[in-house]
Design an enzyme around this catalytic site. Structure first.
Site, mmCIF file in Angstrom:
data_model
loop_
_atom_site.group_PDB
_atom_site.id
_atom_site.type_symbol
_atom_site.label_atom_id
_atom_site.label_comp_id
_atom_site.label_asym_id
_atom_site.label_seq_id
_atom_site.Cartn_x
_atom_site.Cartn_y
_atom_site.Cartn_z
ATOM 1 N N CYS A 1 5.700 140.676 -35.595
ATOM 2 C CA CYS A 1 6.357 141.503 -34.566
ATOM 3 C C CYS A 1 7.751 141.943 -35.022
ATOM 4 O O CYS A 1 8.338 142.820 -34.412
ATOM 5 C CB CYS A 1 6.557 140.736 -33.267
ATOM 6 N N HIS B 1 -3.056 153.365 -35.589
ATOM 7 C CA HIS B 1 -1.876 154.223 -35.751
ATOM 8 C C HIS B 1 -2.239 155.678 -35.502
ATOM 9 O O HIS B 1 -1.503 156.431 -34.876
ATOM 10 C CB HIS B 1 -1.301 154.104 -37.168
ATOM 11 N N CYS C 1 9.028 135.940 -35.429
ATOM 12 C CA CYS C 1 7.674 136.321 -35.891
ATOM 13 C C CYS C 1 7.811 137.532 -36.797
ATOM 14 O O CYS C 1 8.279 138.584 -36.359
ATOM 15 C CB CYS C 1 6.735 136.653 -34.729
ATOM 16 N N LYS D 1 -4.660 145.127 -39.571
ATOM 17 C CA LYS D 1 -4.769 144.540 -40.894
ATOM 18 C C LYS D 1 -4.841 143.019 -40.800
ATOM 19 O O LYS D 1 -5.695 142.385 -41.390
ATOM 20 C CB LYS D 1 -3.535 144.912 -41.723
ATOM 21 N N LYS E 1 -8.415 144.125 -31.263
ATOM 22 C CA LYS E 1 -7.469 145.135 -31.696
ATOM 23 C C LYS E 1 -7.722 145.392 -33.178
ATOM 24 O O LYS E 1 -8.015 144.491 -33.930
ATOM 25 C CB LYS E 1 -6.042 144.617 -31.497
ATOM 26 N N HIS F 1 -0.202 138.292 -33.366
ATOM 27 C CA HIS F 1 -0.551 138.274 -34.786
ATOM 28 C C HIS F 1 -1.307 137.025 -35.226
ATOM 29 O O HIS F 1 -1.761 136.953 -36.372
ATOM 30 C CB HIS F 1 0.714 138.441 -35.641
ATOM 31 N N CYS G 1 2.021 133.171 -32.512
ATOM 32 C CA CYS G 1 2.277 134.464 -31.880
ATOM 33 C C CYS G 1 0.937 135.031 -31.419
ATOM 34 O O CYS G 1 0.028 135.184 -32.233
ATOM 35 C CB CYS G 1 2.935 135.409 -32.885
ATOM 36 N N HIS H 1 -4.100 152.764 -40.259
ATOM 37 C CA HIS H 1 -5.454 152.570 -39.747
ATOM 38 C C HIS H 1 -5.628 153.360 -38.447
ATOM 39 O O HIS H 1 -4.696 153.988 -37.958
ATOM 40 C CB HIS H 1 -5.776 151.081 -39.573
HETATM 41 N N1 MSP Z 1 7.663 149.871 -36.447
HETATM 42 C C1 MSP Z 1 7.338 149.539 -35.102
HETATM 43 C C2 MSP Z 1 7.699 150.658 -34.146
HETATM 44 C C3 MSP Z 1 9.129 151.083 -34.182
HETATM 45 S S1 MSP Z 1 9.426 152.423 -33.117
HETATM 46 C C4 MSP Z 1 11.068 152.543 -33.000
HETATM 47 C C5 MSP Z 1 5.855 149.235 -34.979
HETATM 48 N N2 MSP Z 1 5.072 149.731 -35.919
HETATM 49 S S2 MSP Z 1 3.498 149.500 -36.031
HETATM 50 O O1 MSP Z 1 3.101 150.232 -37.202
HETATM 51 O O2 MSP Z 1 3.194 148.114 -36.009
HETATM 52 O O3 MSP Z 1 2.841 150.101 -34.734
HETATM 53 C C6 MSP Z 1 3.064 151.420 -34.376
HETATM 54 C C7 MSP Z 1 2.272 151.825 -33.162
HETATM 55 O O4 MSP Z 1 0.877 151.756 -33.432
HETATM 56 C C8 MSP Z 1 2.515 150.969 -31.918
HETATM 57 O O5 MSP Z 1 2.714 151.821 -30.809
HETATM 58 C C9 MSP Z 1 1.227 150.215 -31.744
HETATM 59 O O6 MSP Z 1 0.982 149.946 -30.399
HETATM 60 C C10 MSP Z 1 0.246 151.233 -32.291
HETATM 61 N N3 MSP Z 1 -1.005 150.614 -32.621
HETATM 62 C C11 MSP Z 1 -1.304 149.825 -33.687
HETATM 63 N N4 MSP Z 1 -2.586 149.410 -33.544
HETATM 64 C C12 MSP Z 1 -3.129 149.903 -32.412
HETATM 65 C C13 MSP Z 1 -4.425 149.965 -31.848
HETATM 66 N N5 MSP Z 1 -5.441 149.319 -32.363
HETATM 67 N N6 MSP Z 1 -4.598 150.749 -30.756
HETATM 68 C C14 MSP Z 1 -3.613 151.531 -30.261
HETATM 69 N N7 MSP Z 1 -2.409 151.520 -30.772
HETATM 70 C C15 MSP Z 1 -2.058 150.519 -31.669
HETATM 71 O O7 MSP Z 1 5.464 148.602 -34.020
#
Ligand code: MSP
Length: 506
Positions: free
Chosen positions: A128, A20, A125, A297, A294, A145, A142, A17
């Site tokens: 996380c 990411h 969790c 999903k 935020k 989430h 949490c 999304h």
């Molecule tokens: N798999 C772990 C990271 C492992 S790194 C060794 C993880 N994955 S994640 O898919 O949940 O998130 C990845 C990144 O996307 C994180 O840095 C998270 O902060 C970022 N984002 C997810 N949603 C976000 C927003 N809405 N805004 C900005 N970044 C956010 O955590």
């Protein structure tokens, strides 16, 4: 100079999304900028596939985990492509090369005496993928989430994080820019000062993950497995080459604020234990919020960045993400704001300037441009811009960098109005003046195109092409008077054509 940049690796329990995409876009802008400075760069992104939540989703879909991750990995490879992010390697934690390296790394820590066996009894969790204490929860849930953690009790292997407290504090003392921005440095530091507890590096009773080398009955805790990707990738990204020699420890991690502890505390401690140097820097960005929430999903509030890219193009989405929210802080963004910025800043301020400039060169200058007397105001502004951009990027101030560039765009727009080439064209005695004005506009736009190229990499070369200039994106080209004499300039097609506000996505 070497600049190795990483994004977090993304969980593949769902599809990508805009949140990411945000991290991936920022990373790509940073890498492109450092390349402009002539640095040797390496850009790593990829997927985190051994999470319990990934295993559960596969189970729910009646698939074995490997079949599931192989299918969804394609969606994730698509993410950088859609936002035009040029990575050097895409790691998957299910790669054989990664799994082998994780085992070697763990064995080193084990051999150094930093691992012992104990029973973990407490909360976990699955959102996380993190062990939690009661104090981490809000109303038993949490806060990240909004779900209740599970109680688990297992025999696990623990890492002696507590033994690294002093060394971590020394690191923070010696390197005040180890974590940026400063308020995140303070957050990480006070977490360390508050006392560190050993943490479990393995999970029992789960078949999905990298087996612990000395105990095949357990798999590596997904966060340990994931963090190691930043090193493992360098060992097999290029066949026959160990990139660690070139790029470790010149590594900069770009992360969201939710994963600060893992990167700023656990990771350097694991590296120290395994005998590696710690990373050069961690930059922690905030959240891109939609309707003040935020985007994720689990909250059911999802805008698919791929949809926005289809409507506005990847450059517009990149621009909006970094312009709307001051990079490093949380901030709201909306589809309306994207539309508005597209029209006002991209189509009007920049796109129109290119259209007008090329139309006037074609009409009044016969498509030809040649330098006239030096335009001091523009020359000074471009020198300042070049210097400001270096400082902004060193501070990861991607939003500020765009502001600096837009100042020059506005200056050029002011110069068009003030010098009114259409008036000069009416007066035969002003031919030289007219030629100089047209050259300066073209030269300013050329320099702006180079400066803005990390942000809008598709449009920048188009501007240069329209002005019949070579695509040399070196930062030093952001200097007055580098436009080569040319003829044959034609009125440009609109760079950012009109788009109707998409109602479905709003
Ligand atoms: N798999 C772990 C990271 C492992 S790194 C060794 C993880 N994955 S994640 O898919 O949940 O998130 C990845 C990144 O996307 C994180 O840095 C998270 O902060 C970022 N984002 C997810 N949603 C976000 C927003 N809405 N805004 C900005 N970044 C956010 O955590």
């Amino acid at each position: 100079m070497r600049f190795y940049l990483t994004t977090p690796i993304y969980y593949v329990n769902a599809t990508p999304h805009i949140g990411h995409a945000y991290t991936t876009i920022a990373a790509d802008v940073l890498v492109r900028h450092h390349r402009q400075r002539g640095e040797e760069t390496f850009f790593l992104t990829g997927t985190d596939e051994h999470a319990s939540k990934v295993y559960r989703v596969a189970e729910q879909q009646g698939l074995d985990a490997k079949t599931y991750v192989d299918r969804i990995a394609d969606d994730w490879r698509e993410l950088p492509r859609r936002v035009n992010a040029q990575y050097d390697f895409f790691i998957r934690t299910t790669d054989e090369g990664h799994k082998r390296f994780v085992q070697e790394f763990l064995q080193r820590i084990y051999d150094n005496g930093d691992i012992y066996q104990d029973v973990y009894s407490g909360l976990y969790c699955i959102g996380c993928e993190e062990f939690k204490s009661e104090s981490d929860l809000v109303d038993g849930l949490c806060p990240e989430h909004g779900i209740a953690p599970e109680h688990i009790e297992e025999k696990n292997y623990f890492f002696r994080l507590s033994a690294y407290q002093d060394r971590l504090l020394e690191l923070y003392d010696e390197r005040p820019d180890f974590v940026l921005p400063r308020f995140r440095y303070n957050e990480a530091r006070s977490f360390i000062e508050g006392g560190l507890q050993d943490f479990s590096v393995s999970r029992a009773g789960q078949p999905w993950g990298v087996p612990i080398p000395w105990d095949q009955g357990q798999v590596t805790y997904v966060w340990v497995d994931a963090l190691i990707n930043y090193l493992s990738a360098l060992t097999y990204a290029r066949e026959g080459e160990d990139l660690r020699e070139r790029f470790w420890p010149h590594v900069h991690h770009l992360i969201g604020k939710d994963i600060l502890r893992f990167h700023c505390v656990y990771w350097p401690a694991l590296l120290l234990s395994a005998g590696y140097e710690v990373p050069q820097q961690v930059f922690v960005h905030g959240y891109l919020l939609l309707d003040e929430r935020k985007i994720s999903k689990s909250l059911g509030n999802v805008i698919d960045p791929l949809d926005l890219v289809d409507v506005y193009g990847s450059d517009a989405v990149r621009f909006w993400a970094l312009r709307s929210v001051s990079f490093g802080h949380d901030g709201s963004a909306s589809v309306d704001a994207l539309h508005e910025r597209y029209e006002r800043e991209l189509a009007n301020d920049l796109g129109n300037l290119v259209s007008r400039t090329t139309a006037m060169i074609s009409r009044y200058g016969g498509g030809r441009i040649e330098p006239g007397p030096r335009n001091e105001e523009l020359a000074t502004a471009l020198d300042a811009l070049r210097e400001k951009l270096v400082a902004r990027f060193d501070a990861y101030d991607l939003t500020g960098g765009l502001e600096d560039i837009w100042e020059v765009v506005r200056l050029l727009n002011r110069q068009v109005e003030a010098k009114a080439p259409w008036q000069l064209a009416k007066d035969e005695s002003k031919t030289d003046e007219l030629a100089a004005v047209l050259y300066d506009l073209a030269d300013g736009l050329r320099a702006v195109a180079v400066a803005v190229s990390p942000y809008i990499p598709e449009t920048a070369p188009r501007i240069l092409g329209t002005l019949r200039q070579p695509v040399d994106l070196a930062l030093e080209q952001v200097t007055y008077g580098r436009t080569v004499d040319t003829d044959g300039i034609q009125p440009a097609q609109p760079l950012f054509p009109r788009v109707d506000l998409p109602t479905a996505a709003a």
